[in-house]
Design an enzyme around this catalytic site. Structure first.
Site, short mmCIF file in Angstrom:
data_model
loop_
_atom_site.label_atom_id
_atom_site.label_comp_id
_atom_site.label_asym_id
_atom_site.label_seq_id
_atom_site.Cartn_x
_atom_site.Cartn_y
_atom_site.Cartn_z
N SER A 123 0.81 -1.22 0.00
CA SER A 123 0.00 0.00 0.00
C SER A 123 0.85 1.27 0.00
O SER A 123 1.91 1.33 0.63
CB SER A 123 -0.87 -0.01 1.27
OG SER A 123 -1.43 1.26 1.49
N GLU A 125 0.18 3.64 1.74
CA GLU A 125 0.25 4.09 3.14
C GLU A 125 1.63 3.84 3.73
O GLU A 125 1.99 4.43 4.75
CB GLU A 125 -0.81 3.35 3.98
CG GLU A 125 -2.21 3.91 3.86
CD GLU A 125 -2.34 5.32 4.42
OE1 GLU A 125 -2.14 5.50 5.63
OE2 GLU A 125 -2.66 6.24 3.64
N TYR A 147 -1.64 0.45 10.69
CA TYR A 147 -1.88 -0.21 9.40
C TYR A 147 -0.66 -0.07 8.49
O TYR A 147 -0.18 -1.06 7.92
CB TYR A 147 -3.12 0.39 8.72
CG TYR A 147 -3.31 -0.05 7.28
CD1 TYR A 147 -3.88 -1.29 6.97
CD2 TYR A 147 -2.91 0.77 6.22
CE1 TYR A 147 -4.04 -1.69 5.65
CE2 TYR A 147 -3.07 0.36 4.89
CZ TYR A 147 -3.63 -0.86 4.61
OH TYR A 147 -3.79 -1.26 3.31
P1 NAP Z 1 -11.42 -4.72 1.86
O1 NAP Z 1 -12.56 -4.39 0.94
O2 NAP Z 1 -11.40 -4.18 3.23
O3 NAP Z 1 -11.32 -6.32 1.92
C1 NAP Z 1 -10.51 -6.96 2.88
C2 NAP Z 1 -10.74 -8.47 2.78
O4 NAP Z 1 -9.92 -9.12 3.77
C3 NAP Z 1 -12.19 -8.91 3.04
O5 NAP Z 1 -12.50 -9.95 2.14
C4 NAP Z 1 -12.10 -9.47 4.47
O6 NAP Z 1 -13.09 -10.42 4.75
C5 NAP Z 1 -10.72 -10.10 4.43
N1 NAP Z 1 -10.18 -10.41 5.75
C6 NAP Z 1 -10.02 -9.56 6.79
N2 NAP Z 1 -9.47 -10.21 7.84
C7 NAP Z 1 -9.27 -11.50 7.45
C8 NAP Z 1 -8.73 -12.65 8.08
N3 NAP Z 1 -8.30 -12.65 9.35
N4 NAP Z 1 -8.64 -13.80 7.36
C9 NAP Z 1 -9.10 -13.85 6.09
N5 NAP Z 1 -9.65 -12.79 5.44
C10 NAP Z 1 -9.72 -11.63 6.11
O7 NAP Z 1 -10.03 -4.29 1.17
P2 NAP Z 1 -9.72 -3.91 -0.36
O8 NAP Z 1 -9.93 -2.47 -0.54
O9 NAP Z 1 -10.36 -4.89 -1.25
O10 NAP Z 1 -8.14 -4.12 -0.37
C11 NAP Z 1 -7.56 -5.38 -0.68
C12 NAP Z 1 -6.13 -5.42 -0.14
O11 NAP Z 1 -5.37 -4.38 -0.74
C13 NAP Z 1 -5.99 -5.20 1.35
O12 NAP Z 1 -4.89 -5.97 1.79
C14 NAP Z 1 -5.67 -3.72 1.49
O13 NAP Z 1 -4.98 -3.48 2.68
C15 NAP Z 1 -4.81 -3.54 0.26
N6 NAP Z 1 -4.80 -2.21 -0.33
C16 NAP Z 1 -5.96 -1.59 -0.66
C17 NAP Z 1 -5.94 -0.37 -1.30
C18 NAP Z 1 -7.20 0.33 -1.70
O14 NAP Z 1 -7.13 1.53 -2.00
N7 NAP Z 1 -8.32 -0.36 -1.78
C19 NAP Z 1 -4.69 0.23 -1.61
C20 NAP Z 1 -3.53 -0.45 -1.28
C21 NAP Z 1 -3.58 -1.68 -0.66
P3 NAP Z 1 -14.59 -10.02 5.30
O15 NAP Z 1 -15.39 -9.73 4.07
O16 NAP Z 1 -14.99 -11.24 6.02
O17 NAP Z 1 -14.40 -8.81 6.16
O1 F7E Z 2 -9.01 8.18 3.72
C1 F7E Z 2 -9.45 11.68 4.82
C2 F7E Z 2 -8.55 10.81 5.66
O2 F7E Z 2 -10.07 6.14 4.69
C3 F7E Z 2 -8.49 9.02 2.74
C4 F7E Z 2 -7.26 2.11 2.36
O3 F7E Z 2 -7.77 1.39 1.27
O4 F7E Z 2 -6.04 3.57 0.91
C5 F7E Z 2 -7.01 3.56 1.95
O5 F7E Z 2 -6.54 4.27 3.08
C6 F7E Z 2 -8.24 10.41 3.31
C7 F7E Z 2 -7.48 10.45 4.63
O6 F7E Z 2 -8.34 5.95 2.83
C8 F7E Z 2 -12.76 11.43 6.25
O7 F7E Z 2 -8.06 11.52 6.81
C9 F7E Z 2 -11.43 13.01 5.64
O8 F7E Z 2 -6.51 11.45 4.59
O9 F7E Z 2 -10.56 6.78 2.28
P1 F7E Z 2 -9.60 6.72 3.40
P2 F7E Z 2 -6.82 5.82 3.31
O10 F7E Z 2 -6.66 6.07 4.75
O11 F7E Z 2 -5.99 6.63 2.36
C10 F7E Z 2 -4.77 3.01 1.25
C11 F7E Z 2 -3.89 3.09 0.03
C12 F7E Z 2 -4.86 1.67 1.85
O12 F7E Z 2 -3.98 0.84 1.70
C13 F7E Z 2 -5.97 1.46 2.84
O13 F7E Z 2 -6.23 0.06 3.00
O14 F7E Z 2 -9.51 11.02 3.56
N1 F7E Z 2 -10.81 11.85 5.38
N2 F7E Z 2 -12.63 12.78 6.19
C14 F7E Z 2 -11.60 10.83 5.74
N3 F7E Z 2 -11.45 9.49 5.68
C15 F7E Z 2 -12.46 8.72 6.10
N4 F7E Z 2 -12.34 7.38 6.02
N5 F7E Z 2 -13.62 9.26 6.63
C16 F7E Z 2 -13.81 10.61 6.74
O15 F7E Z 2 -14.85 11.06 7.23
#
Ligand code: NAP
Ligand code: F7E
Length: 322
Positions: A123, A125, A147
Site C-alpha cells: 500500500s 500508506e 496499518y
Molecule cells: P477490503 O474491501 O477491506 O477487503 C478486505 C478483505 O480481507 C475482506 O474480504 C475481508 O473479509 C478479508 N479479511 C479480513 N481479515 C481477514 C482474516 N483474518 N482472514 C481472512 N480474510 C480476512 O479491502 P480492499 O480495498 O479490497 O483491499 C484489498 C487489499 O489491498 C488489502 O490488503 C488492502 O490493505 C490492500 N490495499 C488496498 C488499497 C485500496 O485503495 N483499496 C490500496 C492499497 C492496498 P470479510 O469480508 O470477512 O471482512
Molecule cells: O481516507 C481523509 C482521511 O479512509 C483518505 C485504504 O484502502 O487507501 C485507503 O486508506 C483520506 C485520509 O483511505 C474522512 O483523513 C477526511 O486522509 O478513504 P480513506 P486511506 O486512509 O488513504 C490506502 C492506500 C490503503 O492501503 C488502505 O487500506 O480522507 N478523510 N474525512 C476521511 N477518511 C475517512 N475514512 N472518513 C472521513 O470522514
C-alpha cells in the site's frame, strides 16, 4: 486451466480480481473467513463460477490445507484489516492479520509448493510522511499508522522470502483505488453515498474529517489487472500502481456534489471525530515503471470514477426507497 487462490475475495479488490481471472479462464478459489452472517454481497453474481473455501490469516493450518488441496499456480493475498482508523483501535489485530498473516501464507506456499507465484497487496500508506514527491519503488517508507507499519512488515517479508527462498513473490504498492463496491467507511464511498442520500432528501449533512489531505485515486477495476500483470512478468519485481495525479478530499467533495447540482459547502460539516492521530498529507504515485515494464495504464480517471460512484449510489438508494 490455471488455478488462483484469492484471500480477501469478499472485499472490493477480491471481487474485481475474481471477475478478471474468471474471464481469463482461471479456476478461482476464494478463501473466506467464517462469520455468522453472509459477507458475499460483492461476489454473489459470480458465486457459481468460483470455489469458496473457509480459512483465516490467523490460522496457519487452514492456509497450509488450502494450498495443499488446490496446488494453485498463483496466490493473491488481498486479505487484511484494511481500514486505517481501525488500526489505532485494534493495533494488535491489525499486526496479526495485515503483517503476520502474510508470513503465515508465505510459509504455506514455501512448505507446500515453492513454485507457486505469490502477490502481496502492499500500500501507498507505507510512504506515509512522504520522503519524496512523487513516490516510486525506491522511495523510503515512513508509515503513519499501525496499518502502514503492518504493511511495511508485510512488504519486507515478501521481499525477504523472494531473496531467501527464491520464491516468485512480489509486492504491488497500490495507491488508493475505489469503486461502487468500496466499503462505506472509506472517504470516496462515504462521500458518494452521502451525496446520494442528500440528493434524495434522506439527510441534510455529511460529517467528514480532514478535507486538505491529498490522494492519488484510481479505479479498482483497473488496478487488479496490474496485480495479474506482475505475476506474468518474467522476473519477480515490486511495482508502484497509481495514476500520477493527486486531488484533495475537498476537490472530491466539490466534484461529487457538483455532479448532482449541489454545493458541498451547504452540506459538509468538519467533525474532529474523523481526524486521525497522525495523517498522511500527500500521496502521488510515479507509476512509470509499471507503464513501461508491465504496459499497465489506468483507464478511468478521477472525474469519471467519482461520477460513477455517485450514480451507482443514487441508483441503489432509489431502488431501496421504491
Ligand atoms: P477490503 O474491501 O477491506 O477487503 C478486505 C478483505 O480481507 C475482506 O474480504 C475481508 O473479509 C478479508 N479479511 C479480513 N481479515 C481477514 C482474516 N483474518 N482472514 C481472512 N480474510 C480476512 O479491502 P480492499 O480495498 O479490497 O483491499 C484489498 C487489499 O489491498 C488489502 O490488503 C488492502 O490493505 C490492500 N490495499 C488496498 C488499497 C485500496 O485503495 N483499496 C490500496 C492499497 C492496498 P470479510 O469480508 O470477512 O471482512
Ligand atoms: O481516507 C481523509 C482521511 O479512509 C483518505 C485504504 O484502502 O487507501 C485507503 O486508506 C483520506 C485520509 O483511505 C474522512 O483523513 C477526511 O486522509 O478513504 P480513506 P486511506 O486512509 O488513504 C490506502 C492506500 C490503503 O492501503 C488502505 O487500506 O480522507 N478523510 N474525512 C476521511 N477518511 C475517512 N475514512 N472518513 C472521513 O470522514
Amino acid at each position: 486451466m490455471p488455478t488462483a487462490i484469492i484471500t480477501g475475495i469478499t472485499g472490493q479488490d477480491g471481487s474485481y480480481l475474481a471477475e478478471f481471472l474468471i474471464a481469463k479462464g482461471y479456476h478461482v478459489i476464494g478463501m473466506v473467513r467464517r462469520s455468522s452472517t453472509i459477507t458475499f454481497q460483492r461476489i454473489k453474481h459470480i458465486q457459481d463460477d468460483i470455489t469458496i473455501i473457509q480459512g483465516d490469516l490467523h490460522d496457519q493450518s487452514s492456509l497450509v490445507d488450502l494450498v495443499e488441496r488446490y496446488q494453485p499456480d498463483e496466490v493473491y493475498n488481498l486479505a487484511a484489516q484494511s481500514f486505517v482508523p481501525t488500526s489505532w483501535n485494534q493495533p494488535v489485530l491489525t499486526g496479526e492479520v495485515t503483517a503476520l498473516g502474510v508470513t503465515r501464507l508465505l510459509e504455506a506456499v514455501r512448505l507446500v509448493n515453492p513454485e507457486t507465484k505469490f502477490y502481496q497487496a502492499s500500500s501507498s500508506e507505507m510512504f506515509g510522511k512522504v520522503r519524496e514527491v512523487p513516490q516510486n519503488e525506491n522511495t523510503p517508507f515512513y508509515p503513519r499508522s499501525p496499518y502502514g507499519v503492518a504493511k511495511v512488515y508485510a512488504h519486507w517479508i515478501t521481499v525477504n522470502y523472494r531473496e531467501s527462498y527464491d520464491l516468485f513473490a512480489v509486492s504491488g504498492i497500490l495507491f488508493n483505488h475505489e469503486s461502487p463496491r468500496r466499503g462505506l467507511e472509506f472517504v470516496t464511498r462515504k462521500i458518494s453515498y452521502g451525496v446520494a442520500r442528500i440528493k434524495l432528501g434522506l439527510t441534510n449533512e455529511l460529517r467528514l474529517g480532514n478535507l486538505e489531505s491529498r490522494r492519488d485515486w484510481g479505479y479498482a477495476g483497473d488496478y487488479v489487472e496490474g496485480m495479474w500483470l506482475m505475476l506474468q512478468h518474467s522476473i519477480p519485481k515490486d511495482f508502484v500502481i497509481g495514476t500520477g495525479v493527486t486531488h484533495s478530499v475537498r476537490d472530491l467533495c466539490e466534484l461529487a456534489f457538483n455532479h448532482v447540482d449541489l454545493d458541498y459547502q451547504d452540506y459538509v460539516v468538519q467533525d474532529p471525530r474523523f481526524y486521525r492521530p497522525a495523517e498522511v498529507d500527500l500521496l502521488i504515485a510515479d507509476p512509470s515503471k509499471a507503464f513501461q515494464e508491465l504496459k499497465w495504464q489506468p483507464r478511468i480517471g478521477f472525474e469519471d470514477l467519482i461520477q460513477m460512484m455517485v450514480d451507482a449510489d443514487l441508483k441503489r438508494l432509489a431502488l431501496e426507497i421504491d
